[in-house]
Scaffold this motif. Structure first.
Motif, mmCIF file in Angstrom:
data_model
loop_
_atom_site.group_PDB
_atom_site.id
_atom_site.type_symbol
_atom_site.label_atom_id
_atom_site.label_comp_id
_atom_site.label_asym_id
_atom_site.label_seq_id
_atom_site.Cartn_x
_atom_site.Cartn_y
_atom_site.Cartn_z
ATOM 1 N N LEU A 181 37.930 50.285 45.100
ATOM 2 C CA LEU A 181 39.106 50.872 44.452
ATOM 3 C C LEU A 181 40.408 50.205 44.894
ATOM 4 O O LEU A 181 41.236 49.832 44.065
ATOM 5 N N GLU A 182 40.571 50.066 46.201
ATOM 6 C CA GLU A 182 41.781 49.412 46.735
ATOM 7 C C GLU A 182 41.398 48.364 47.764
ATOM 8 O O GLU A 182 41.993 48.277 48.832
ATOM 9 N N TYR A 183 40.360 47.613 47.437
ATOM 10 C CA TYR A 183 39.891 46.585 48.361
ATOM 11 C C TYR A 183 39.712 45.294 47.568
ATOM 12 O O TYR A 183 39.053 45.276 46.534
ATOM 13 N N ASP A 184 40.329 44.236 48.053
ATOM 14 C CA ASP A 184 40.286 42.951 47.347
ATOM 15 C C ASP A 184 39.058 42.162 47.808
ATOM 16 O O ASP A 184 39.011 41.693 48.950
ATOM 17 N N LEU A 185 38.079 42.048 46.936
ATOM 18 C CA LEU A 185 36.811 41.404 47.321
ATOM 19 C C LEU A 185 36.963 39.892 47.506
ATOM 20 O O LEU A 185 36.168 39.271 48.196
ATOM 21 N N ASP A 186 37.959 39.284 46.852
ATOM 22 C CA ASP A 186 38.162 37.842 47.032
ATOM 23 C C ASP A 186 38.772 37.543 48.392
ATOM 24 O O ASP A 186 38.369 36.623 49.079
ATOM 25 N N LYS A 187 39.755 38.366 48.764
ATOM 26 C CA LYS A 187 40.467 38.095 50.015
ATOM 27 C C LYS A 187 39.846 38.799 51.214
ATOM 28 O O LYS A 187 40.116 38.443 52.353
ATOM 29 N N GLY A 188 39.054 39.836 50.933
ATOM 30 C CA GLY A 188 38.491 40.594 52.044
ATOM 31 C C GLY A 188 39.530 41.423 52.763
ATOM 32 O O GLY A 188 39.480 41.610 53.977
ATOM 33 N N SER A 189 40.515 41.934 52.018
ATOM 34 C CA SER A 189 41.544 42.761 52.650
ATOM 35 C C SER A 189 42.010 43.827 51.654
ATOM 36 O O SER A 189 41.522 43.891 50.526
ATOM 37 N N ARG A 190 42.946 44.612 52.107
ATOM 38 C CA ARG A 190 43.462 45.694 51.289
ATOM 39 C C ARG A 190 43.895 45.184 49.914
ATOM 40 O O ARG A 190 44.563 44.160 49.801
ATOM 41 N N GLY A 191 43.492 45.913 48.872
ATOM 42 C CA GLY A 191 43.831 45.493 47.514
ATOM 43 C C GLY A 191 44.690 46.522 46.800
ATOM 44 O O GLY A 191 45.267 47.395 47.440
ATOM 45 N N ASP A 192 44.716 46.442 45.480
ATOM 46 C CA ASP A 192 45.627 47.251 44.682
ATOM 47 C C ASP A 192 44.826 48.007 43.629
ATOM 48 O O ASP A 192 44.106 47.405 42.827
ATOM 49 N N ARG A 193 44.935 49.321 43.660
ATOM 50 C CA ARG A 193 44.223 50.152 42.687
ATOM 51 C C ARG A 193 44.664 49.826 41.258
ATOM 52 O O ARG A 193 43.920 50.031 40.306
ATOM 53 N N TYR A 194 45.883 49.332 41.123
ATOM 54 C CA TYR A 194 46.431 49.132 39.777
ATOM 55 C C TYR A 194 45.960 47.841 39.107
ATOM 56 O O TYR A 194 46.356 47.546 37.994
ATOM 57 N N VAL A 195 45.141 47.050 39.805
ATOM 58 C CA VAL A 195 44.675 45.810 39.156
ATOM 59 C C VAL A 195 43.524 46.070 38.182
ATOM 60 O O VAL A 195 43.277 45.274 37.289
ATOM 61 N N HIS A 196 42.824 47.182 38.389
ATOM 62 C CA HIS A 196 41.643 47.416 37.557
ATOM 63 C C HIS A 196 42.039 47.593 36.093
ATOM 64 O O HIS A 196 43.022 48.248 35.793
ATOM 65 N N SER A 197 41.269 47.007 35.218
ATOM 66 C CA SER A 197 41.494 47.043 33.759
ATOM 67 C C SER A 197 42.614 46.102 33.306
ATOM 68 O O SER A 197 42.815 45.948 32.103
ATOM 69 N N VAL A 198 43.358 45.509 34.207
ATOM 70 C CA VAL A 198 44.457 44.647 33.762
ATOM 71 C C VAL A 198 43.916 43.405 33.039
ATOM 72 O O VAL A 198 44.371 43.079 31.939
ATOM 73 N N SER A 199 42.891 42.763 33.610
ATOM 74 C CA SER A 199 42.449 41.516 32.981
ATOM 75 C C SER A 199 41.808 41.774 31.617
ATOM 76 O O SER A 199 41.998 41.002 30.685
ATOM 77 N N VAL A 200 41.078 42.871 31.493
ATOM 78 C CA VAL A 200 40.471 43.139 30.182
ATOM 79 C C VAL A 200 41.557 43.497 29.147
ATOM 80 O O VAL A 200 41.485 43.093 27.982
ATOM 81 N N LEU A 201 42.615 44.174 29.605
ATOM 82 C CA LEU A 201 43.727 44.468 28.682
ATOM 83 C C LEU A 201 44.447 43.185 28.269
ATOM 84 O O LEU A 201 44.849 43.032 27.112
ATOM 85 N N GLN A 202 44.579 42.267 29.219
ATOM 86 C CA GLN A 202 45.207 40.972 28.882
ATOM 87 C C GLN A 202 44.369 40.241 27.841
ATOM 88 O O GLN A 202 44.878 39.727 26.849
ATOM 89 N N ARG A 203 43.060 40.225 28.055
ATOM 90 C CA ARG A 203 42.167 39.534 27.130
ATOM 91 C C ARG A 203 42.196 40.182 25.742
ATOM 92 O O ARG A 203 42.208 39.508 24.718
#
Ligand SMILES: *Cc1c(COP(=O)(O)O)cnc(C)c1O
Length: 469
Positions: free
Chosen positions: A116-138
């Motif tokens: 939910l708030e964990y960045d799997l690429d960086k292995g550190s704290r992430g942002d809940r608000y990123v989810h669904s952004v890329s599919v909306l962009q597409r």
């Protein structure tokens, strides 16, 4: 007499020792059983005092009544119903239905840990608000996006972030009330923005907007008149004109699109609902819409638009109070991903599927239900049941002037009043909600799921029995 009767009320200890009590006490929490018993005994006591109870029922009956009460105590208040109204997006009945695969997505993310708030690429704290952004962009070609709890929250957040203490220019014909006391002018006031209404109810020109722009202006806003249409001597300034004006004066432009139809509905007549994809192309700074109206997803407010504005909103402390939970984000992403499949969305998203369902198929299903009821026998004495042509509505504050040809069943009770019938159906284990027209109850099969049909038949069977009591 009264004193004697009161004395005859069984003692709690006596009841707790009864074998019948022992049988049922394992089925409900102890505190619930005891509360229920206390209510039953108090009821008896009161009844005796008032004079309408003139004998002590046997222990078994007291225990039966206690079980009935206990059952009611643990019954959830929020419950499944059968929507026979023919209104597809019914705000009172939960708006859009989620397809099974979206539910699966929720179950999986909710019953396991998730990023939910964990960045799997960086292995550190992430942002809940990123989810669904890329599919909306597409899907829409938007620059950035932000999900909040509903579109009302989106409207508030946009106004508060972009126009607090500044004027928002909006047409007089678009000061919408959605229902449930959501009114654009009221939300605007709460957001701290200042309403600057222009034009008239039926005609607002580009010049009206332009004349209202001063150094106090913060935003040009357009609201989709979701749940009403103004017809006749009408002029509406186009999206393109409002956007061009905003650009000319270096102001942001915002469109509250309401129902969130992603792409135009092909093959349905008289539909003039703005599509998010087309509106995005026009170049609004921001667009917001609901997740659970025509989009067919969970309750959510979806904001898409230019990155600097989205980023400014993320910094607004109020955003935290409107942030969606992982259930919403999981279901919403599943629905949005379906739209990447293009036309297949019409099959896989239940709201769209119900809109597109052909009336011949609904007719066949209605006939099948009627046949079942006839085969059960006995209904003829209680009801007259006939096939009827109906008109379904999309609902959810969208497409107010669109009527979808449909079929259903008309039930006319012979032994009870129509109000009594409606009450019986509402009190069922799975309540059936229909529509009363004169002395007939109408049940539109368009909004009844195939898996609801056995419950519909069972419920009507029970109603027949009650009507003949
Ligand atoms: C429905 C609607 C809203 C409110 O959206 P919710 O998701 O119900 O909060 C706001 N604006 C418009 C134009 C709408 O149609």
């Amino acid at each position: 007499m009264i004193v004697e009767l009161l004395r005859g009320i069984p003692k709690t200890d006596e009841i707790l020792k009864h074998t019948e009590w022992k049988r049922i006490s394992g089925l409900y929490p102890e505190t619930v059983m005891k509360d229920a018993l206390r209510e039953v005994l108090n009821g008896l006591r009161e009844g005796i005092k008032q004079g309408y109870v003139q004998g002590i029922p046997p222990l078994e009956e007291i225990i039966d009544r206690t079980e009935e009460k206990a059952k009611r105590f643990i019954k959830p208040g929020l419950t499944r119903v059968i929507n026979g109204t023919g209104v597809i997006i019914h705000t009172n009945m939960g708006r859009s239905l989620l397809p099974k695969y979206a539910i699966e997505a929720v179950i999986q993310r909710a019953s396991h840990f998730c990023n939910l708030e964990y960045d799997l690429d960086k292995g550190s704290r992430g942002d809940r608000y990123v989810h669904s952004v890329s599919v909306l962009q597409r899907l829409t070609g938007c620059e950035s996006a932000l999900i909040v709890n509903n579109n009302a929250a989106a409207v508030y957040l946009i106004l508060n972030t972009l126009a607090e203490g500044r004027e928002v220019v909006i047409s007089r014909g678009e000061l919408v009330e959605i229902g449930g006391s959501f009114r654009i002018p009221d939300v605007m006031k709460k957001s701290g923005a200042i309403l600057k209404e222009v034009g008239t109810t039926n005609r607002t020109y580009r010049e009206d907007y332009e004349a209202a722009i001063t150094e106090s202006t913060g935003l040009l806003m357009k609201v989709h008149t979701s749940n009403y249409r103004i017809k006749g001597f009408v002029y509406e300034t186009s999206s393109e004109d409002i956007i061009a004006l905003a650009k000319k004066y270096n102001l942001p432009s915002y469109f509250d699109a309401g129902s969130g139809l992603l792409f135009p509905l092909q093959g349905l007549d008289s539909i003039n609902e703005p599509s998010i994809i087309e509106e995005t192309k026009k170049g609004w700074s921001l667009i917001s819409f609901s997740g659970d109206k025509l989009l067919g997803g969970p309750q959510a407010g979806i904001i898409i638009g230019e990155k600097p504005y989205i980023d400014a909103m993320k910094k607004n402390p109020m955003t935290r109070a409107m942030r969606p939970d992982k259930f919403t984000l999981a279901a919403l992403e599943a629905i949005l991903l379906t739209y990447l499949e293009g036309d297949r969305a019409k099959e896989k998203i239940l709201t769209l599927k119900m809109i597109y369902e052909g009336k011949e198929r609904i007719k066949a299903r209605s006939k099948r239900v009627i046949k079942y009821l006839e085969d059960l026998g006995g209904h003829g004495k209680a009801f007259s049941i006939t096939l009827v042509e109906l008109e379904s509505q999309v609902g959810g504050g969208s497409l107010p002037d669109v009527y979808l040809p449909s079929y259903g069943i008309a039930i006319k009770p012979k032994t009870i009043t129509i109000e009594r019938l409606e009450g019986i159906l509402r009190a069922l284990e799975v309540p059936i909600i229909g529509r009363i027209e004169k002395d007939t109850l109408l049940i539109d099969l368009r909004t009844i799921l195939p898996e609801d049909e056995p419950y519909l038949i069972k419920g009507l069977k029970e109603a027949i029995a009650k009507a003949l009591e």
